[in-house]
Design an enzyme around this catalytic site. Structure first.
Site, PDB file in Angstrom:
ATOM      1  N   CYS A  55      -8.488  -2.420   7.753  1.00  0.00           N
ATOM      2  CA  CYS A  55      -9.750  -1.708   7.580  1.00  0.00           C
ATOM      3  C   CYS A  55      -9.649  -0.616   6.507  1.00  0.00           C
ATOM      4  O   CYS A  55     -10.658  -0.215   5.933  1.00  0.00           O
ATOM      5  CB  CYS A  55     -10.207  -1.094   8.903  1.00  0.00           C
ATOM      6  SG  CYS A  55      -9.026   0.063   9.619  1.00  0.00           S
ATOM      7  N   HIS A  59       7.674   0.769  -1.639  1.00  0.00           N
ATOM      8  CA  HIS A  59       6.333   1.001  -1.086  1.00  0.00           C
ATOM      9  C   HIS A  59       6.093   0.109   0.113  1.00  0.00           C
ATOM     10  O   HIS A  59       5.617   0.574   1.165  1.00  0.00           O
ATOM     11  CB  HIS A  59       5.275   0.736  -2.158  1.00  0.00           C
ATOM     12  CG  HIS A  59       3.894   0.549  -1.600  1.00  0.00           C
ATOM     13  ND1 HIS A  59       3.123   1.592  -1.142  1.00  0.00           N
ATOM     14  CD2 HIS A  59       3.160  -0.584  -1.393  1.00  0.00           C
ATOM     15  CE1 HIS A  59       1.978   1.127  -0.688  1.00  0.00           C
ATOM     16  NE2 HIS A  59       1.971  -0.188  -0.824  1.00  0.00           N
TER      17      HIS A  59
END
Length: 382
Positions: free
Chosen positions: A39, A75
């Site tokens: 989301c 990352h």
């Protein structure tokens, strides 16, 4: 590896919704890739050994941030640990990564390299959550409300009333789903929204005008509406028995006067902020421990990838040698009926060695020592 990413740090949720990747179209266009979408996060991971036209990829992802090589890998390992999440250390991202990876594998869209990276990221995320406390203690107001109710009063076999089915109410609902409550009732001014959320919770919805009747059967009330006025006043709670009320709305849903009832215990958003702030600080203190795990596992991953590269090089080398062997053997067979066998074998072995040496010299003249040691030179020699 190449990563294109857009998340909550740069874009509001409505903008991210418009940037979402059509996964069906994406997987039709690209190979050796995985999409991870939540989301508040959109990311696509590419194996650049297969997707060498980086400019083409970047043209498809205007507005996305770009990470390459070591930065991209670090990352991703941080993402799997919840270090890059809106809520530090949250658990959901790990399951979302697993689901995304599984979909790509089922579509045969991964590569040996991406398989190694994703499996390592999943392992790192699991280590971070079992060996540190990065995911312990609720840091969102919604989760903190459920934690407070469970810690102080217990939720097992309790009836819970959730008033409000908006964003905050939904967060509360997700936290409630993990608990062994007896029953949950959802009330909202828009009944359809209450019904939808209640279905997710395997509970029931109630019309707002039946709210006071529902309270009589409830042990814990959690209020999370966006109403500008009180939802529950003192007169609404006369003779309702023992109740725990947690008001996380802003402005408040519950009149503070209900504290006058000895049978009612009222907690407000201020109480929950204290809980979430303390828990967040505890999670922040765990960050160095998680970073240490990431560093350790990154080194392990690099060794795994180096092994894969060596195996690929050996495979290519064997294919290259076999190609030369077959060609020279065909020549030798043609000459076998007219020439001395020993002479044929002598010529065959010399031609075989000369071809390999010639290709190596031709390639190495225009190649640095470092590139030469790290490259499959025989690919270019063919």
């Amino acid at each position: 590896m190449l990563v294109v990413r857009a998340d909550y740090k740069k874009y509001p949720i409505p903008v991210l919704e418009k940037m979402r990747i059509d996964e069906d179209e994406f997987y039709k266009k690209y190979d050796a890739c995985v999409v991870v979408q939540t989301c508040n996060r959109i990311e696509a991971y590419f194996d650049t050994e297969v997707n060498s036209d980086v400019d083409c990829i970047l043209s498809d992802f205007s507005g996305f941030d770009i990470l390459k090589g070591k930065n991209a890998t670090f990352h991703f390992l941080k993402v799997s640990c919840g270090m890059d999440s809106m809520i530090l250390g949250e658990n959901q991202i790990l399951g979302q990564i697993k689901t995304s990876f599984q979909k790509a594998r089922e579509l045969k869209k991964t590569s040996r390299y991406l398989d190694s990276v994703f499996l390592k990221a999943i392992h790192v995320g699991q280590r971070a959550r079992t060996e540190t406390k990065i995911n312990e203690g609720s840091v969102s107001i919604g989760s903190a409300a459920v934690e407070l109710a469970e810690k102080n009063f217990g939720l097992a076999n309790k009836n819970v009333l959730l008033i409000g089915a908006g964003e905050i109410g939904t967060l509360v609902a997700k936290a409630l789903m993990e608990k062994h409550i007896k029953a949950v009732i959802v009330a909202n001014r828009t009944y359809e929204r209450a019904e939808t959320l209640a279905k997710e919770l395997k509970g029931m919805a109630v019309h707002f005008d039946k709210l006071k009747e529902a309270i009589n059967f409830i042990d814990v009330i959690i209020c999370a509406t966006s109403s500008p006025h009180y939802i529950l006043k003192k007169e609404d709670l006369i003779d309702v028995g023992n109740k725990i009320i947690i008001d996380i709305a802003n402005p408040r849903d519950v009149d503070d006067a209900v504290r006058e009832f000895e049978n009612i215990k009222l907690y407000t958003i201020d109480d929950l902020r204290n809980i979430s702030d303390k828990n967040l600080q505890k999670r922040i203190e765990e960050v160095p421990a998680v970073e240490k795990i990431i560093d350790e596992e990154y080194d392990v991953l690099m060794k795994q990838i180096e092994k894969i590269n060596v195996e690929e090089v050996l495979k290519d080398f064997n294919n290259y040698i076999e190609e030369i062997r077959v060609k020279e053997l065909e020549k030798a067979i043609k000459l076998s009926k007219t020439k001395n066998p020993e002479e044929i074998m002598e010529n065959f072995s010399k031609a075989f060695a000369k071809r390999i040496t010639h290709d190596f010299v031709s390639y190495s003249i225009n190649t640095s020592k470092e590139d030469l040691m790290n490259s499959a030179w025989w690919k270019n020699g063919k």
